[in-house]
Structure formats: C-alpha cells, structure tokens
Design a protein around this motif. Structure first.
Motif, short mmCIF file in Angstrom:
data_model
loop_
_atom_site.label_atom_id
_atom_site.label_comp_id
_atom_site.label_asym_id
_atom_site.label_seq_id
_atom_site.Cartn_x
_atom_site.Cartn_y
_atom_site.Cartn_z
N GLY A 1 0.93 -1.27 0.00
CA GLY A 1 0.05 0.07 -0.03
C GLY A 1 0.78 1.33 -0.09
O GLY A 1 0.48 2.07 -0.48
N VAL A 2 1.96 1.21 0.68
CA VAL A 2 3.05 2.32 0.73
C VAL A 2 3.31 2.85 -0.66
O VAL A 2 3.48 3.84 -1.08
N VAL A 3 3.85 1.74 -1.40
CA VAL A 3 4.36 1.87 -2.55
C VAL A 3 3.28 2.65 -3.40
O VAL A 3 3.68 3.31 -4.51
N GLN A 4 2.09 2.12 -3.16
CA GLN A 4 1.07 2.75 -4.12
C GLN A 4 0.46 4.17 -3.69
O GLN A 4 -0.43 4.42 -4.11
N GLY A 5 1.27 4.65 -2.51
CA GLY A 5 0.60 5.86 -1.83
C GLY A 5 -0.55 5.78 -1.05
O GLY A 5 -1.20 6.61 -0.47
N ASP A 6 -0.87 4.45 -0.60
CA ASP A 6 -1.68 4.35 0.50
C ASP A 6 -1.40 3.64 1.62
O ASP A 6 -0.81 2.69 1.90
#
Length: 314
Positions: free
Chosen positions: A71-76
C-alpha cells in the motif's frame, strides 16, 4: 554525475526498505492491543474477533507487513484505527505546521550558527571566541522541553511578547504566523545552531592557516573578503555534512516541541497515536518522515559539487 545520482537513489531505497521493516516490527512490539483500546475492556470475545479480522490483525506479521508495504508503494498508508480516516489525509492536515517550524528552525540554525563559528575562528583566543564556544556548549546541553517551558514563562506569560501556544497558517495571517512560529523554531534549532557553530569554527581554523590565505591578506585584500571568498568556501563542506546529519534531530525534536507549544503537527500526531496504539498512523508518519530525511541527505550529497567545484562525481 548521473551514475552517482542513480547509485544514491538505489542506496536510499534500500535504506527506506530497512527502515520500513524496522518501524513495522518496532510498532508491533509495543505492549497492548489496539482492538481493546477501541472497544474497551467490556468488549465481548465476538466483538474482539470481528474487529481483529476487520483490521487484519489476525494475519501473520509477514503478511501484514507485505500488505502494508504494498500500500505504501502505491501511496496508500492505510486507515487510522482510532480516527477512522485515511492516514494520508491525516498527515497532509498535520504536515504544514511541522514543515513550517522545521524549515524556520533549520534556516535560523544555519544563518546564525555558521557566522558565529566563523567569527569565533577569526577571533580565536579572544573573549568573543570564548563567549561563542561557551554559549555553544551550554546550548547543546539544554533540554528542548525545558527551554520551551522557560520561553513560554518569560516571553509569553511575563512579557506578553509572543503567544503562549498554538499555530496560525501564514496563508491566514502572515505576521501572526511568524509570532506563533518564532519561539518553537528557536527552541528546536538552538542545539543545531550550536553544533554548526562549533563545526564551522573547527573547519575555519583548518583553512585560515595555509600560505595562500596569508598571501592574500599580505597583498592588501581585506580580511573579510579573504574569509568569505576563499576560506569559507573551503571550510563549508564539513558544515554542510553536519547540517544534513542534524535534520533527523530537528524532525525528532518536533515531537517534544509540538507537545510543549500545543501545535497540531506530525510530531504530536505520532505521540498521540503511540498512546492510542494507532499503529497504522504511527507507521505512516514514520515512513513519511524517513523519506523526507533520506531525500534531504541525498540533496546534501549532491550539493557538494556546487559548494566545491573541485569535487566531481564519477
């Protein structure tokens, strides 16, 4: 130069990956159960089970980490357990005060610390050097929270020059914003200013002794011109390095400073989330701060070539 930038970005990504793993494991080692924090001690086993499954806390830690990292990699950055709000939105709301105070304190540290160190080196052995050196040592030893309380008591309560607490955005009222920001920024940047002053003094003492400095002065060039155009350029690299290393101190100090001055920034959000066991918010804030510090250190490395043209990246 391009190869160096790619290499440094690659190293930064590896560092961020290690930091993300460390932050995730550290947060999950905190005693307590966030589910019980939300539901209370009177919650039934069925309610606890359902909320645990909803939050994904019933899965193995590796699965939780991979899900969060994806999620962090996708901005979430996930959804807050306590606020029930998107963590990214929470951070964006709290980010402006932290950035404003942090940048102001960093600028004050450089603008005041470096000239004081240069003056101390030029006046080496005199009372000015002794005063600046002693003041720097004293400033490095003062705890930020104690200095903040002392500043509130003196400048806010007794003299009434500055507000006691809070924050006003510069977009709402610029001058009122400066009055709210100046004291926490000074308190936060004092130790960094002292460290930069000591480093600038040490670096200047090494570069004002060579023959080319004495030759330039003996030719009739004014001392301040020689110091500014020749000595300072050769002494600035260690100071820039120390300034980059002090950025984590400013970021970490915001946790205490924002609590003392009642500023709703990232630091206070992290502290409140730790007490509330809102692990999703803590993880999101820590990874955002880690990215900011890593990016700042990358810029510091790239700035070496600007301050000293003799440096070339191969």
């Amino acid at each position: 130069m391009t190869q160096f930038i790619i290499q440094r970005i690659y190293q930064t990504v590896i560092v961020l990956f290690i930091l993300s793993l460390f932050c995730f494991l550290l947060i999950h080692m905190i005693p307590g159960n966030p589910v019980l924090t939300i539901l209370g001690d009177e919650a039934t086993p069925e309610e606890i089970r359902m909320l645990t499954e909803e939050l994904g806390l019933d899965r193995p830690l590796p699965m939780q980490y991979l899900s969060w990292l994806g999620g962090v990699v996708q901005g979430d950055l996930g959804t807050s357990i306590i606020y029930r709000e998107d963590v990214k939105d929470l951070i964006l709301k709290r980010l402006p005060p932290t950035v404003h105070i942090g940048i102001t304190s960093f600028i004050i540290s450089i603008v005041a610390g470096v000239p004081l160190g240069v003056i101390a080196a030029v006046k080496r052995g005199g009372w000015i050097d002794g005063f600046i050196t002693t003041s720097s040592n004293f400033s490095m030893a003062i705890p930020n929270f104690w200095l903040g309380i002392l500043g509130i008591y003196l400048f806010a309560l007794n003299l009434g020059w500055l507000p006691v607490q809070g924050y006003v955005s510069p977009t709402e009222d610029f001058w009122a914003s400066q009055r709210y920001v100046i004291m926490p920024s000074l308190v936060l940047g004092l130790s960094t200013m002292a460290i930069l002053a000591r480093q600038a003094r040490s670096s200047m003492l090494e570069v004002i002794r060579p023959d080319y400095i004495r030759t330039a002065i003996s030719k009739g060039i004014k001392t301040r011109v020689v110091i500014r155009k020749h000595a300072l350029k050769n002494a600035i690299i260690p100071v820039v390095t120390i300034a980059g290393l002090m950025l984590p101190n400013i970021v970490g100090g915001s946790v205490i400073i924002e609590q003392v001055f009642n500023v709703n920034g990232i630091g206070r959000l992290v502290l409140q989330s730790v007490f509330n066991q809102d692990i999703v918010v803590v993880q999101g804030c820590l990874i955002v701060l880690a990215i900011a510090v890593a990016a700042a250190n990358l810029l510091v490395d790239l700035s070496y070539g600007y301050f000293d043209p003799r440096i070339r990246y191969k």
